[in-house]
Scaffold this motif. Structure first.
Motif, PDB file in Angstrom:
ATOM      1  N   GLU A  67       0.825  -1.195   0.000  1.00 58.98           N
ATOM      2  CA  GLU A  67       0.000   0.000   0.000  1.00 58.98           C
ATOM      3  C   GLU A  67       0.864   1.252   0.000  1.00 58.98           C
ATOM      4  OE1 GLU A  67      -2.540  -0.426   3.360  1.00 58.98           O
ATOM      5  OE2 GLU A  67      -3.902  -1.801   2.354  1.00 58.98           O
ATOM      6  N   GLU A  68       2.010   1.192   0.703  1.00 52.27           N
ATOM      7  CA  GLU A  68       2.905   2.344   0.718  1.00 52.27           C
ATOM      8  C   GLU A  68       3.388   2.693  -0.688  1.00 52.27           C
ATOM      9  OE1 GLU A  68       2.980  -0.092   2.822  1.00 52.27           O
ATOM     10  OE2 GLU A  68       3.555   0.520   4.843  1.00 52.27           O
ATOM     11  N   LEU A  69       3.679   1.669  -1.478  1.00 48.65           N
ATOM     12  CA  LEU A  69       4.130   1.896  -2.846  1.00 48.65           C
ATOM     13  C   LEU A  69       3.009   2.494  -3.686  1.00 48.65           C
ATOM     14  CD1 LEU A  69       6.634   1.384  -4.683  1.00 48.65           C
ATOM     15  CD2 LEU A  69       5.507  -0.704  -5.403  1.00 48.65           C
ATOM     16  N   ALA A  70       1.803   1.938  -3.566  1.00 46.95           N
ATOM     17  CA  ALA A  70       0.663   2.428  -4.347  1.00 46.95           C
ATOM     18  C   ALA A  70       0.307   3.855  -3.965  1.00 46.95           C
ATOM     19  CB  ALA A  70      -0.535   1.507  -4.132  1.00 46.95           C
ATOM     20  N   ALA A  71       0.599   4.248  -2.728  1.00 49.25           N
ATOM     21  CA  ALA A  71       0.300   5.621  -2.300  1.00 49.25           C
ATOM     22  C   ALA A  71       1.253   6.629  -2.925  1.00 49.25           C
ATOM     23  CB  ALA A  71       0.372   5.713  -0.778  1.00 49.25           C
ATOM     24  N   VAL A  72       2.414   6.174  -3.373  1.00 41.45           N
ATOM     25  CA  VAL A  72       3.434   7.079  -3.915  1.00 41.45           C
ATOM     26  C   VAL A  72       3.461   7.057  -5.440  1.00 41.45           C
ATOM     27  CG1 VAL A  72       5.920   7.571  -3.981  1.00 41.45           C
ATOM     28  CG2 VAL A  72       4.833   6.870  -1.836  1.00 41.45           C
ATOM     29  N   PHE A  73       3.241   5.870  -6.038  1.00 44.45           N
ATOM     30  CA  PHE A  73       3.376   5.714  -7.482  1.00 44.45           C
ATOM     31  C   PHE A  73       2.078   5.208  -8.115  1.00 44.45           C
ATOM     32  CE2 PHE A  73       7.763   4.715  -5.913  1.00 44.45           C
ATOM     33  CZ  PHE A  73       8.395   5.809  -6.466  1.00 44.45           C
ATOM     34  N   HIS A  74       1.805   5.687  -9.328  1.00 48.61           N
ATOM     35  CA  HIS A  74       0.709   5.151 -10.133  1.00 48.61           C
ATOM     36  C   HIS A  74       1.150   3.795 -10.689  1.00 48.61           C
ATOM     37  CE1 HIS A  74      -1.766   8.788 -10.119  1.00 48.61           C
ATOM     38  NE2 HIS A  74      -0.657   9.483 -10.350  1.00 48.61           N
ATOM     39  N   ALA A  75       0.402   2.746 -10.362  1.00 48.54           N
ATOM     40  CA  ALA A  75       0.795   1.389 -10.760  1.00 48.54           C
ATOM     41  C   ALA A  75       0.872   1.232 -12.273  1.00 48.54           C
ATOM     42  CB  ALA A  75      -0.189   0.370 -10.178  1.00 48.54           C
ATOM     43  N   ASP A  76      -0.008   1.923 -13.025  1.00 49.43           N
ATOM     44  CA  ASP A  76       0.002   1.736 -14.472  1.00 49.43           C
ATOM     45  C   ASP A  76       1.289   2.275 -15.092  1.00 49.43           C
ATOM     46  OD1 ASP A  76      -0.792   4.391 -13.885  1.00 49.43           O
ATOM     47  OD2 ASP A  76      -1.755   4.604 -15.833  1.00 49.43           O
ATOM     48  N   LYS A  77       1.866   3.309 -14.484  1.00 50.94           N
ATOM     49  CA  LYS A  77       3.116   3.847 -15.017  1.00 50.94           C
ATOM     50  C   LYS A  77       4.287   2.921 -14.717  1.00 50.94           C
ATOM     51  CE  LYS A  77       1.591   7.534 -16.987  1.00 50.94           C
ATOM     52  NZ  LYS A  77       1.716   7.725 -18.448  1.00 50.94           N
ATOM     53  N   LEU A  78       4.251   2.291 -13.543  1.00 53.37           N
ATOM     54  CA  LEU A  78       5.290   1.305 -13.254  1.00 53.37           C
ATOM     55  C   LEU A  78       5.199   0.138 -14.232  1.00 53.37           C
ATOM     56  CD1 LEU A  78       5.168   1.212  -9.335  1.00 53.37           C
ATOM     57  CD2 LEU A  78       6.636   2.602 -10.821  1.00 53.37           C
ATOM     58  N   THR A  79       3.971  -0.247 -14.566  1.00 55.83           N
ATOM     59  CA  THR A  79       3.777  -1.307 -15.556  1.00 55.83           C
ATOM     60  C   THR A  79       4.325  -0.885 -16.914  1.00 55.83           C
ATOM     61  OG1 THR A  79       1.810  -2.090 -14.402  1.00 55.83           O
ATOM     62  CG2 THR A  79       2.051  -2.764 -16.691  1.00 55.83           C
ATOM     63  N   GLN A  80       4.149   0.391 -17.268  1.00 56.75           N
ATOM     64  CA  GLN A  80       4.673   0.883 -18.540  1.00 56.75           C
ATOM     65  C   GLN A  80       6.200   0.868 -18.554  1.00 56.75           C
ATOM     66  OE1 GLN A  80       2.938   4.507 -20.160  1.00 56.75           O
ATOM     67  NE2 GLN A  80       0.976   4.034 -19.206  1.00 56.75           N
ATOM     68  N   ILE A  81       6.806   1.130 -17.399  1.00 58.41           N
ATOM     69  CA  ILE A  81       8.268   1.039 -17.313  1.00 58.41           C
ATOM     70  C   ILE A  81       8.699  -0.403 -17.570  1.00 58.41           C
ATOM     71  CG2 ILE A  81      10.240   1.184 -15.734  1.00 58.41           C
ATOM     72  CD1 ILE A  81       8.773   3.615 -14.450  1.00 58.41           C
ATOM     73  N   ASP A  82       8.012  -1.344 -16.923  1.00 57.40           N
ATOM     74  CA  ASP A  82       8.299  -2.758 -17.169  1.00 57.40           C
ATOM     75  C   ASP A  82       8.196  -3.074 -18.660  1.00 57.40           C
ATOM     76  OD1 ASP A  82       8.427  -2.909 -14.448  1.00 57.40           O
ATOM     77  OD2 ASP A  82       6.788  -4.344 -14.207  1.00 57.40           O
ATOM     78  N   SER A  83       7.129  -2.584 -19.280  1.00 57.36           N
ATOM     79  CA  SER A  83       6.895  -2.887 -20.696  1.00 57.36           C
ATOM     80  C   SER A  83       7.978  -2.281 -21.572  1.00 57.36           C
ATOM     81  CB  SER A  83       5.517  -2.354 -21.124  1.00 57.36           C
ATOM     82  OG  SER A  83       4.483  -2.986 -20.413  1.00 57.36           O
ATOM     83  N   ALA A  84       8.384  -1.045 -21.262  1.00 53.33           N
ATOM     84  CA  ALA A  84       9.417  -0.385 -22.068  1.00 53.33           C
ATOM     85  C   ALA A  84      10.730  -1.152 -22.001  1.00 53.33           C
ATOM     86  CB  ALA A  84       9.607   1.052 -21.589  1.00 53.33           C
ATOM     87  N   ILE A  85      11.097  -1.605 -20.800  1.00 50.17           N
ATOM     88  CA  ILE A  85      12.350  -2.358 -20.660  1.00 50.17           C
ATOM     89  C   ILE A  85      12.235  -3.710 -21.352  1.00 50.17           C
ATOM     90  CG2 ILE A  85      13.964  -3.394 -19.021  1.00 50.17           C
ATOM     91  CD1 ILE A  85      13.103  -1.201 -17.015  1.00 50.17           C
TER      92      ILE A  85
END
Length: 818
Positions: free
Chosen positions: A58-76
């Motif tokens: 929950e701490e992570l979700a409160a700081v970062f938008h999960a969909d953008k982290l997923t996009q980082i994964d996808s880009a790499i």
């Protein structure tokens, strides 16, 4: 300090709890195992399921938008599948929340080894800031040096050609005037490198210009040694890495760490593994001020926390707060356009990892082997990316990827307004301001083949009778037509013009016949009428064909087919061909889509993928070798263009390549959206946004937008719209559909878009779409069947994977640009 709490390391990611610094992250490769473990811990109550297979605190979700982290994964992941790197580790942190993950393989030769979170990478030029700059700052703090100490005071042999005036400040800011590197001949060892550096000429007066130079930091490494009495590696181990708990960071790492070290390129019969890649540092024994450091993402994260802590980490002070402020603020003279701190980059041509949103005033550095390190003190965020993009060869490229990761990281941060950052810097006067106060990457001074030909006085064409294959895009940097330039060229006789699809003026949207050009009186032979190639009769009075047309990087955009036909015709008639090359406007770094798997046609002239990632000149070389061997071909390359450069970064004027190709955004989307234009569907022709609008009278716009949005395609958003085309398919009929918004072009895969769009439309409207017509441009029956069967995107792309990799290997010998 030892980590407390629990820790799991897996290929798919890393989850840690650091007590006061709770750092949660990661998609696990096995959701069931991760869930079972978490149920055994008191922290399980803190966790929530955001995405299938992804557990995030929950701490992570409160700081970062999960969909953008997923996009980082996808880009790499996409960059790895595109073979721009074998693998890497990303670490993103803001406050007490960190997201970190390992991707791909740290080694692909001689056997495959998955990347792990604790993989040790050759840090290359990150050595300059992590080790050397920090060591120099510590010596200044204790009074053993000043910024204005002359280098010759410490290294007496560093004299001649005005070098006596160079100061430590100028070495740290790359304003010494020295060349980028020392030659490798006739010296060995660290002392030999210093002797060679001392004999260097001085091309520019100290303090007058920015020139990124390894020599600066080779000398700074020697300064540390001579002033402290300790070699650079020993000084850093005792004064920096040990106190910070950076236990995996060192020069010349011991043999015991070798299994965790990511190798770089081939050297002789083996690979460089645990041995510095940089050849100068290698000759210096692996310890140099400019390169040689090895480290992990977690160790560098500790270093970043120290900097954000104003020189202190977990009660241990490494630097004074005022020292950190000095080294990370602008220290270059106002007269110098690049803005650098002491060691650190702030706003220079090398600042790509700042991305589109981090403000000027954030700082970082890059490394040749594929690493980058960027810190934003305003949002208190840092981004670390480590890779070995030059394993097993130097063919890898992560310039674009590093920029995308930082852009997406800033977009992932909740609750911070990057459009208004008090204390950040504005663009340098005369610089192009970009979003978020960022200075856009400085436009390159790119010359097209036409510009190069004109600059060189048309020398290759002198004495020849020429037929020019061109259209309205055949312009030089001053927008002068190739037709006019060749007509006036000394000792060049322009005899005839040849027009591709849309004609020599780019205004025809149908087949056309031969004519005469009103402006020049020259005959114009159609290559998009009854015939698609010059005839022997048309070539009889010529010595050579000159081809100058702007392509857009898509296999079914027919200008490259015209090029192929011209090569065949010239070979048959014994004529020369000159191709005046132009940049691929959507970069030459991506290869996507299926090869031609059915009968060749004018939209599938050669066996290349939908997005080929090549220029017309490079394709000409491939076509000549594989379809017209023996043809007398000369390519006049562009100058100043690199594979990761977009058209709007070239400073060349944009001219619509065809009536409906009206923007760079349209060119980005075309390889995917264009695949469907023979279906019962409007792709925006007849509107002011061709290929950005997609729709039909039978489509429910909100349902289609929802279906496309649910696919979470990186870099894209879909807005439900209703529009009425004035021409083409469904002219004067209201259509429901979507407007496609590009939010991050570096992350966009147009072929992913095409597959998802076709699958969604066929599922929603199987009788109306007539998806079988897609085959006209797709030319890959297995893909069409997979779309009809509503196969997942990954399964569809798997159909192309092997052939795409074979193409990558095939095209390598024809590439003209790095």
């Amino acid at each position: 300090m030892a980590q407390s709490g629990f820790s799991i390391d897996k290929v798919g990611g890393h989850l840690t709890n650091r007590g006061m610094h709770r750092r949660f992250a990661v998609p696990f490769t096995s959701p069931n195992r991760a869930t079972a473990f978490l149920r055994q811990t008191a922290s399980a109550a803190l966790l929530c399921l955001l995405l299938p297979g992804t557990i995030v605190a929950e701490e992570l979700a409160a700081v970062f938008h999960a969909d953008k982290l997923t996009q980082i994964d996808s880009a790499i992941s996409l960059a790895i599948s595109d073979r721009r790197l074998p693998g890497g580790v990303v670490w993103i942190e803001r406050g007490d929340a960190a997201y970190h993950k390992a991707f791909g393989h740290r080694a692909v030769e001689p056997t495959a080894e998955p990347t792990t979170a604790d993989t040790i990478f050759d840090a290359a030029s990150l050595t300059k800031v992590i080790a050397t700059t920090t060591a120099i700052m510590k010596l200044i703090e204790v009074g053993k040096l000043t910024f204005d100490t002359r280098v010759s005071e410490v290294i007496p042999e560093f004299t001649g050609a005005g070098k006596e005036a160079i100061t430590v400040r100028q070495l740290l800011t790359h304003t010494s005037g020295l060349r980028p590197g020392i030659p490798l001949a006739r010296w060995t060892g660290a002392d030999g490198a210093v002797t060679q550096a001392s004999q260097e000429p001085l091309p520019a007066a100290p303090g007058t210009a920015f020139r990124y130079s390894d020599i600066n930091f080779i000398l700074l490494g020697a300064v540390v040694h001579r002033v402290s009495g300790k070699t650079l590696d020993a000084f850093c181990a005792e004064e920096i890495f040990g106190p910070l708990g950076m236990h995996d960071t060192s020069f010349n790492p011991p043999e015991t760490l070798r299994p965790r070290i990511a190798p770089t390129e081939r050297e002789g019969a083996g690979l460089l593994r645990g041995v510095v890649h940089d050849p100068t540092a290698r000759r210096m024994g692996g310890v140099a001020g400019h390169a040689g450091l090895f480290s992990t993402a977690s160790d560098l994260a500790r270093f970043a926390r120290m900097l954000l802590g104003r020189g202190e980490l977990e009660g241990t002070r490494i630097l004074k707060a005022e020292t950190v402020a000095l080294m990370t603020s602008v220290q270059t003279p106002e007269s110098v356009s690049a803005r650098r701190g002491f060691g650190w980059d702030i706003d220079s041509p090398y600042a790509g990892p700042r991305g589109a949103w981090f403000p000027i005033g954030s700082y970082g550095h890059t490394g040749w082997t594929g690493g980058s390190f960027w810190i934003d003190p305003f949002s208190r965020t840092f981004v670390i990316f480590l890779s070995n993009r030059n394993h097993p060869t130097e063919a890898g490229n992560v310039v674009q990827l590093r920029r995308s990761i930082s852009t997406l990281t800033a977009e992932a941060i909740r609750g911070f307004n990057f459009l208004h950052v008090p204390g950040s810097l504005g663009p340098k006067p005369g610089a192009a301001a970009g979003v978020g106060g960022r200075t856009l990457r400085a436009p390159a001074t790119v010359l097209t083949g036409l510009d190069v030909l004109a600059r060189d006085g048309f020398a290759p064409l002198r004495g020849l009778r020429i037929g020019l294959v061109t259209n309205h895009t055949g312009l030089d940097r001053q927008r002068r037509p190739a037709i006019d330039l060749l007509q006036k060229a000394p000792e060049v006789q322009l005899v005839a013009l040849f027009g591709p699809e849309h004609g020599i003026r780019g205004a025809v949207d149908e087949k056309f016949g031969d004519s005469r050009d009103a402006a020049t009186g020259l005959p114009v032979y159609s290559l998009y009428g009854e015939t698609r190639a010059p005839s022997a009769a048309q070539l009889a009075e010529l010595d050579a064909l000159v081809f100058d047309i702007q392509d857009i990087g898509c296999r079914f955009y027919t200008y490259i087919s015209t090029l192929g036909e011209c090569l065949n015709a010239a070979k048959a008639s014994g004529k020369k061909v000159f191709v005046l090359d132009r940049p691929n406007p959507v970069t030459g770094s991506r290869v996507e889509g299926p090869m031609v798997a059915s009968e060749r046609s004018f939209v599938g002239w050669h066996d290349i993928p939908t997005r080929h990632g090549m220029t017309a000149g490079e394709l000409a070389q491939m076509f000549a070798a594989e379809r017209a061997p023996g043809v007398d071909l000369t390519v006049i390359p562009c100058e100043g263009w690199a594979r990761d450069v977009w058209f709007d970064e070239t400073s060349l004027p944009w001219t619509d390549p065809s009536p409906n190709m009206r923007s760079l955004t349209a060119a980005v989307l075309y390889p995917g959206v264009g695949l469907l234009e023979f279906c019962n569907l409007s792709v925006g022709r007849g509107t002011d946004r061709p290929f950005e609008y997609v729709g039909a009278p039978y489509i429910d716009d909100r349902a289609l937008a929802a279906a496309l949005q649910a696919a979470e395609l990186p870099g894209l958003r879909f807005v439900p719209v209703r529009f009425t085309p004035k021409a083409s398919v469904f002219a004067n009929k209201e259509c429901g559909g979507v407007q496609i918004l590009v939010t991050n072009r570096d992350a966009v895969s147009p072929l992913d878009l095409g597959m998802v769009l076709a699958t969604a439309l066929h599922r929603l409207h199987p009788a109306d779409l007539k998806v079988e017509r897609m085959q006209k441009l797709l030319l890959h029956p297995p893909t069409l069947e997979a779309i009809r069967a509503a196969k997942p995107l990954d399964e569809i792309k798997a159909l192309w994977a092997a052939e795409r990799e074979a193409f990558r290997a095939r095209r390598e010998q024809f590439l003209l640009y790095k």
